[in-house]
Design an enzyme around this catalytic site. Sequence first.
Site, PDB file in Angstrom:
ATOM      1  N   HIS A 227       7.688   0.501 -11.155  1.00 29.37           N
ATOM      2  CA  HIS A 227       7.798   1.899 -11.586  1.00 29.37           C
ATOM      3  C   HIS A 227       8.768   2.120 -12.748  1.00 29.37           C
ATOM      4  CE1 HIS A 227       5.289   3.412  -8.431  1.00 29.37           C
ATOM      5  NE2 HIS A 227       6.098   3.069  -7.459  1.00 29.37           N
TER       6      HIS A 227
ATOM      7  N   ASP B 241       2.540  -1.073   1.439  1.00 30.35           N
ATOM      8  CA  ASP B 241       2.801   0.246   1.988  1.00 30.35           C
ATOM      9  C   ASP B 241       1.537   1.080   2.207  1.00 30.35           C
ATOM     10  OD1 ASP B 241       2.546   0.231  -0.749  1.00 30.35           O
ATOM     11  OD2 ASP B 241       4.361   1.359  -1.166  1.00 30.35           O
TER      12      ASP B 241
ATOM     13  N   HIS C  28       1.349   2.955  -4.057  1.00 31.05           N
ATOM     14  CA  HIS C  28       1.789   3.812  -5.158  1.00 31.05           C
ATOM     15  C   HIS C  28       1.298   3.216  -6.482  1.00 31.05           C
ATOM     16  CE1 HIS C  28       4.594   4.498  -1.828  1.00 31.05           C
ATOM     17  NE2 HIS C  28       4.711   5.732  -2.288  1.00 31.05           N
TER      18      HIS C  28
ATOM     19  N   ASP D  63      -0.195  -2.036  -4.442  1.00 33.97           N
ATOM     20  CA  ASP D  63       0.754  -1.126  -3.800  1.00 33.97           C
ATOM     21  C   ASP D  63       0.070   0.218  -3.545  1.00 33.97           C
ATOM     22  OD1 ASP D  63       3.170   0.797  -3.703  1.00 33.97           O
ATOM     23  OD2 ASP D  63       4.168  -1.139  -3.956  1.00 33.97           O
TER      24      ASP D  63
END
Length: 395
Positions: free
Chosen positions: A140, A265, A178, A176
Amino acid sequence: MSGNALYFMHDDSLRYRFHADHPFDQQRVVMTNDLLHHAGALRESQIVRPKGTLAEWERWLGLVHRDDYIEAVKRLSDPLPHPEWTSRADTYGLHTEDTPYFAGMHDSACAIVGGSIAACDAVMSGQAAHALHLGGGLHHAFGDKGSGFCVYNDASVAIAWLRKHYGARILYIDTDAHHGDGVQWSFYTDPDVMTYSIHETGKYLFPGTGFVHERGAGEGFGACVNVPLEPYTEDESWLQCFRETIQQVARSFKPDMIVSQHGCDAHALDPLSHMHCSMRIYAEMPRLIHELAYEHCDGRWVALGGGGYEIWQVVPRAWSLLWLEMNEDPLRLLVDKNPLHRLPAQWIAHWSQKSSAPLPDTWLDDVGGWTPMPRRLLIEERNAHVKELALEYVR
């Protein structure tokens, strides 16, 4: 064991720790190492501790990160940073609840970058077919600011390093929950880096990006593919979307090497997403990536860690399954035949003393007792539509 894989780890990366109550907890790396050792799946001869210096790794940060940002990270890494810098921390995304500055931040984040570069170099130089660096995957961070628990973007820096030193075409695969935003924007105009991300839709989840229409710009148009899935997606829909899109992406792009990020996740127990997958996807996704690596780039594959915030019941199993696949460990076949193959009793006994929740005792989840999602058919239909839209943009 018969695999040709190396396992990269650097003790300094374990010092990447915001504070005691922060969800990003490097104890998950320690637990994974311990699980693999107790399972007899990791030999000391396979472990590589990068010998590069801080100065060497710092030198490569500038391939992605701005000089003033690097300076800010250094200054805010002091035990008692000067007020001049603490007052500017917000400017650099380092004074948020998600990504607060901490003492020793620069050195530990640099060690993570160094581990990812070393893993990539080992594979491209022919030292090994595959390499795993679980400390990496901080996808990120941007060139000028930290974000989403990430200070330096080791994945972006390592890919930029590969481009500079080997001129290699890189397929980056992000699994992921995200969206892998920092890596995407680092290479958004680069036709020689394909960024692929499958994740929970940004309509509801940080970082709020990763939509199908984000597909690259300029010469890089078409070298970016996003597969944003609905909340509460389950195994079958996730895997169908992943399988069909990533196979087409790899076939179209023809990479020299795959770099993958393995945040875990999307599991139903993870507290920071809304997905409803089981451990099954973390056994099957690495298998497919492994196949694609041999089909398209002579096996060259580097895998990184990433998100994963249920550190007791999910992350150690998911990351261990990744290593079993990379290393072609015989234990992988036992788990294939019996998904409820038991975890090592010694590992369970040791970590149960530290965990507040009961630890799992099998490699995969017994999903027989899980309650099906009430909107399953609608979720699957919407995901199938997104999958088709994503494939329209594959060159």
